[in-house]
Design an enzyme around this catalytic site. Structure first.
Site, short mmCIF file in Angstrom:
data_model
loop_
_atom_site.label_atom_id
_atom_site.label_comp_id
_atom_site.label_asym_id
_atom_site.label_seq_id
_atom_site.Cartn_x
_atom_site.Cartn_y
_atom_site.Cartn_z
N HIS A 149 -10.06 -8.69 -4.84
CA HIS A 149 -10.81 -8.72 -3.85
C HIS A 149 -12.13 -7.72 -4.74
O HIS A 149 -13.16 -7.42 -3.48
CB HIS A 149 -10.07 -7.75 -2.67
CG HIS A 149 -9.96 -9.02 -2.05
ND1 HIS A 149 -10.20 -9.54 -0.65
CD2 HIS A 149 -8.50 -9.02 -2.17
CE1 HIS A 149 -8.65 -10.60 0.04
NE2 HIS A 149 -7.33 -10.40 -1.04
N ASP A 165 -19.37 -3.97 -5.95
CA ASP A 165 -18.75 -4.22 -4.78
C ASP A 165 -17.97 -5.70 -5.07
O ASP A 165 -18.72 -6.52 -4.98
CB ASP A 165 -19.18 -4.67 -3.92
CG ASP A 165 -18.36 -3.49 -2.63
OD1 ASP A 165 -17.19 -4.35 -2.17
OD2 ASP A 165 -19.20 -3.70 -1.11
#
Ligand code: ADP
Ligand code: F6P
Length: 466
Positions: free
Chosen positions: A157, A365
């Site tokens: 992720h 991110d």
């Protein structure tokens, strides 16, 4: 159809709309599993003095979750230690914060082994197993050691860094070698996939490419980019809920006659919150005429509180928000509202809906789901503008946002000015394109492309091209 077993460190139970669960992984998996009868296995978040391996199982909305308690020392060495003091900073390019301690590495291996031993008896021969995130990279190796032959996929992720960064990790070879025990490894973006390939080709024993697979350590691994999305349809429904509408009215009343700028993030140093506050300060200094026209709301629930780097950033943000309000506030207006609490998802939807600007500026991110949630919550006739970091995985898909370098307060200030001055027609044009992408590349598309690539190798090309 095979049963899907999802494994992640954090398990969100029960999966109901409106619950408070902070973190993209739990959000995405609750949404992805809602229509899939499967099993979601992971840590309960609780610890005991001694590990027992007892499972706590419950079923709600068709999703069965099975969680296990860990031992006190596991929380320190595995979760706070190797996962969040070693891997997290490293994978987010913060080598300055990465702590290398042999004990953390041992805790990481021990917990992965414990997860494997607890999970193995639940696995049936046809099950597909889908493991999530950096906490559990060696899980396939531990499961294989117990004789599990099922297809096992892994999805990361968070970012995968350049090999020059990864090689600063003692034991990086073993970590990557463990990834070759999976049948399929997925990344959020093509960039992270390429960085992984570059590592394998330049560092791994016998590393060579071949079509959509990689060869190394005497094994062949299929890899791909599978950008994660949100449950856009569910978000749309939530927006209409009484709670969302109530929150929207509340926030609209609190920002009446002003443009609301909103940020929603876990309180994490990767989210660029200090730089964002400095950017806002810069905007206020440069634009005296705009000062009383704006209000910035930053929601940032505390996260990983036992880790020093998180305590430190919290202290710095408290000081910075105090400084900004001290410098610019008047008796009837304060520019920055900084809130350290969780909100229900439907409430968050209502908050995003009022905002004229969504400020999403992580320094790094994996994807960033907040950017997609902000877009999904906008009024089509009068949408807000998304200001997005170039270094969020989402930036690759969301080109119609105002893209900024999150390290530059000047660029953030400039983007705020531009967003606040943007004509409605341009806002609608940009939002329409963004919303189409959010709807098309939603969480169901992500789940289906990964699961079909895992269960059916020939379909992977299609998934990658999509
Ligand atoms: P990460 O996984 O690193 O936290 P993402 O942006 O991908 O980052 O996901 C964050 C998720 O957590 C989003 O779904 C967001 O709505 C949720 N979230 C963030 N802050 C809050 C909050 N204060 N209350 C409730 N949910 C939150
Ligand atoms: O999305 C990245 C991630 O690290 C997830 O794995 C995790 O569940 C989430 O952020 C929140 O972090 P934590 O589980 O440590 O609270």
């Amino acid at each position: 159809m095979s049963r899907l077993i999802v494994v992640s460190n954090r398990v969100s139970a029960p999966c109901v709309a409106g619950e408070e669960t902070v973190g993209g992984l739990a959000m995405a998996l609750s949404a992805a599993l809602r229509e899939y009868s499967g099993l979601w296995f992971g840590w309960s978040g609780k610890t005991l003095p001694v590990f027992t391996g007892d499972l706590n199982t419950q079923t709600l909305d068709g999703v069965t979750t099975a969680v296990v308690d860990l031992e006190d020392v596991d929380r320190d060495e595995y979760y706070n230690g190797y996962a969040n003091k070693t891997l997290w900073p490293l994978l987010h390019y913060r080598t300055d914060l990465a702590a290398y301690d042999r004990v953390y590495g041992e805790g990481y291996r021990r917990v992965n082994k414990r997860f494997a031993e607890t999970l193995a008896p639940l696995i049936e021969p046809d099950d597909l197993i889908w493991v999530h995130d950096y906490h559990l990279i060696p899980l396939a190796r531990e499961l294989r050691a117990l004789g599990i032959k099922n297809r096992i996929g892994f999805f990361l992720h968070v970012p995968w860094p350049a090999h020059q960064v990864l090689t600063t990790l003692p034991g990086h070879t073993q970590l990557v070698q463990a990834m070759f025990e999976y049948d399929l490894v997925g990344f959020q973006t093509v960039e992270y996939l390429q960085a992984f390939e570059e590592y394998v080709l330049s560092q791994a024993h016998g590393g060579q490419p071949s079509a959509d697979t990689l060869k190394a350590f005497g094994r062949v691994l299929r890899v791909g980019a599978f950008p994660i999305g949100i449950d856009a349809a569910d978000f749309g429904l939530m927006l209409k809920s009484a709670r969302a509408r109530r929150m929207r009215d509340l926030v609209a009343a609190a920002s009446v006659f002003r443009h609301l700028i909103v940020g929603v993030d876990r309180l994490d140093y990767s989210k660029g919150l200090e730089e964002r506050f400095l950017g806002f300060e810069h905007f206020l200094s440069d634009n005296p005429d705009m000062r009383r026209e704006v209000l910035m709301l930053q929601i940032a629930p505390v996260s990983r509180e036992s880790v020093e780097a998180y305590q430190e950033i919290r202290g710095r943000l408290d000081a910075l928000s105090g400084r900004i309000n001290g410098e610019f506030a008047d008796i009837d207006w304060a520019p920055l509202r900084y809130v350290n609490r969780n909100y229900r998802r439907d409430e968050l939807a209502g908050i995003y809906a009022v905002a004229r600007v969504g400020l999403v500026t992580p320094l790094r991110d994996g994807m960033n789901l907040v950017a997609k949630e902000f877009v999904a919550a906008q009024n089509p006739d009068d949408p807000g503008v998304l200001v997005l970091s170039r270094f969020a995985g989402a930036a690759r898909q969301m080109r119609e946002a105002l893209l900024v370098n999150p390290n530059s307060p000047e660029e953030i200030a400039e983007a705020l000015k531009r967003a606040l001055a943007m004509e409605r027609t341009e806002r609608i044009r940009r939002w329409r394109a963004l919303f189409d992408g959010v709807q098309r590349n939603d969480v169901t598309a992500w789940r289906d492309s990964f699961v079909s690539a895992l269960s059916n190798p020939e379909e992977q090309q299609a998934a990658l091209a999509g």
